[in-house]
Design a protein around this motif. Structure first.
Motif, PDB file in Angstrom:
ATOM      1  N   GLU A 111       7.834  -2.496  -0.869  1.00  0.00           N
ATOM      2  CA  GLU A 111       7.558  -3.041   0.456  1.00  0.00           C
ATOM      3  C   GLU A 111       6.076  -2.849   0.739  1.00  0.00           C
ATOM      4  O   GLU A 111       5.524  -1.763   0.510  1.00  0.00           O
ATOM      5  N   ASN A 159       6.267  -7.952   5.350  1.00  0.00           N
ATOM      6  CA  ASN A 159       6.739  -7.962   6.738  1.00  0.00           C
ATOM      7  C   ASN A 159       6.077  -9.111   7.494  1.00  0.00           C
ATOM      8  O   ASN A 159       4.855  -9.244   7.491  1.00  0.00           O
ATOM      9  N   GLU A 168      10.519  -9.927   4.979  1.00  0.00           N
ATOM     10  CA  GLU A 168      11.304  -9.083   5.880  1.00  0.00           C
ATOM     11  C   GLU A 168      11.022  -9.491   7.324  1.00  0.00           C
ATOM     12  O   GLU A 168       9.879  -9.502   7.763  1.00  0.00           O
ATOM     13  N   ASP A 225      15.539  -7.340   8.758  1.00  0.00           N
ATOM     14  CA  ASP A 225      15.039  -5.956   8.817  1.00  0.00           C
ATOM     15  C   ASP A 225      15.541  -5.249  10.082  1.00  0.00           C
ATOM     16  O   ASP A 225      15.862  -5.902  11.069  1.00  0.00           O
ATOM     17  N   LYS A 235      18.889  -5.201   5.719  1.00  0.00           N
ATOM     18  CA  LYS A 235      18.282  -3.879   5.626  1.00  0.00           C
ATOM     19  C   LYS A 235      18.723  -3.041   6.809  1.00  0.00           C
ATOM     20  O   LYS A 235      18.382  -3.325   7.960  1.00  0.00           O
TER      21      LYS A 235
HETATM   22 CA    CA Z   1      10.164  -3.880   6.794  1.00  0.00          CA
END
Ligand code: CA
Ligand code: C2E
Ligand code: CA
Ligand code: CA
Length: 270
Positions: A58, A116, A148, A178, A199
């Motif tokens: 990530e 992200n 995400e 997310d 997630k």
């Molecule tokens: Ca994230």
């Protein structure tokens, strides 16, 4: 608190920011930092629960501040969004991480990059085409990229976001929902969004072994994700007990301080 724990991690040799430091950046500070290339990606591994092999990373933004040390995203992402700097910031983080992704690939490590995205990015109609061009321009393919997106990012205008998400998925980007469980319309979003991954939010993982309610949420989220054919990821894994729990419940991947902290590319485990 998460933030401070992350930025004071012993594995981050560049860290000098201390908990309680009172730095409040302004828009012009951030603007200057972007111009100077001080906003950089850190990488936290995502691992297979069954084999503990690293499957991806990530990408987490950090501000390497000359006077204040390593500043975490909670201190500058909201500022960037408010001051119209988020696009530049996102572009820089994405470009740097794509370059790194290509380096790993050349080293024989095809790590998936999880990026992200801000809620604001989901309002740009040209995002899917733009992102595809950048990814391919760096010699990577969209299958290697996971986007995400938080539930709260979707909540503001779900039908508009849904359109963008669908186009991203058509271009073969993987899509992760997310912080699952923290938004207010999760089930509708999950049912109608073209997601590939779910997630589970770290707040539920943190309490699952002590509190029946959190355990119930983790357990039913895993089942829900699996029934819908999604890859299920648990974040915030800090103990072997939590790892045992999510293995037992059937999570596919895990992420957390137990398995690896966010670090600069040079410090990423071989
Ligand atoms: Ca994230
Ligand atoms: P997130 O996407 O939910 O990222 C997970 C956060 O949990 C990260 O905080 C990570 O460092 C932290 N974390 C990871 N493992 C553990 C653990 O075992 N225990 C605990 N307590 N925390 C853990 P970080 O890096 O401070 O990022 C905070 C948030 O900032 C992220 O939450 C994400 O929403 C946002 N963010 C970070 N980078 C970017 C970016 O490039 N663009 C955008 N739009 N948002 C970003
Ligand atoms: Ca999260
Ligand atoms: Ca979060």
């Amino acid at each position: 608190y998460d933030q401070l724990a992350a930025i004071t991690a012993p594995q981050c040799p560049t860290t000098s920011a201390r908990p309680g430091s009172q730095y409040v950046p302004t828009a012009s500070d951030l603007d200057a930092a972007l111009a100077a290339g001080h906003i950089i990606p850190f990488y936290q591994p995502k691992l297979s629960v069954s084999t503990r092999a690293i499957t991806g990373v990530e990408v987490l933004a950090r501000w390497r501040h000359p006077d204040h040390g390593l500043v975490g995203p909670d201190y500058f992402i909201p500022l960037a969004e408010k001051e119209g700097l988020i696009e530049r910031l996102t572009d820089q983080i994405i470009d740097q991480s794509l370059v790194q992704g290509r380096i790993w690939l050349d080293q024989g490590r095809p790590l998936k990059l999880a990026l992200n995205l801000s809620a604001l990015s989901l309002r740009h109609l040209d995002l899917p085409e733009d992102l595809l061009r950048r990814v391919e321009g760096r010699g990577l393919s969209p299958e290697q990229i996971v986007l995400e997106i938080t539930e709260s990012a979707l909540a503001s205008d779900f039908s508009a976001s849904l359109d963008i998400l669908t186009r991203l998925r058509m271009r073969r980007f993987a899509l992760s929902i997310d912080d699952f469980g923290t938004g207010y319309s999760s089930l509708k979003q999950l049912q109608h969004g073209p997601f590939t991954e779910l997630k589970i939010d770290q707040s539920f993982i943190a309490k699952a072994l002590e509190e029946e309610g959190s355990l119930a949420i983790v357990e039913s989220s895993v089942q829900l994700g699996r029934r819908m054919g999604l890859k299920v990821v648990a974040e915030g894994i800090e103990t072997e007990q939590q790892m045992d729990l999510i293995r037992h419940l059937g999570c596919d991947e895990a992420q957390g301080y137990l398995l690896g902290r966010p670090v600069a590319a040079n410090d990423f485990p071989r």
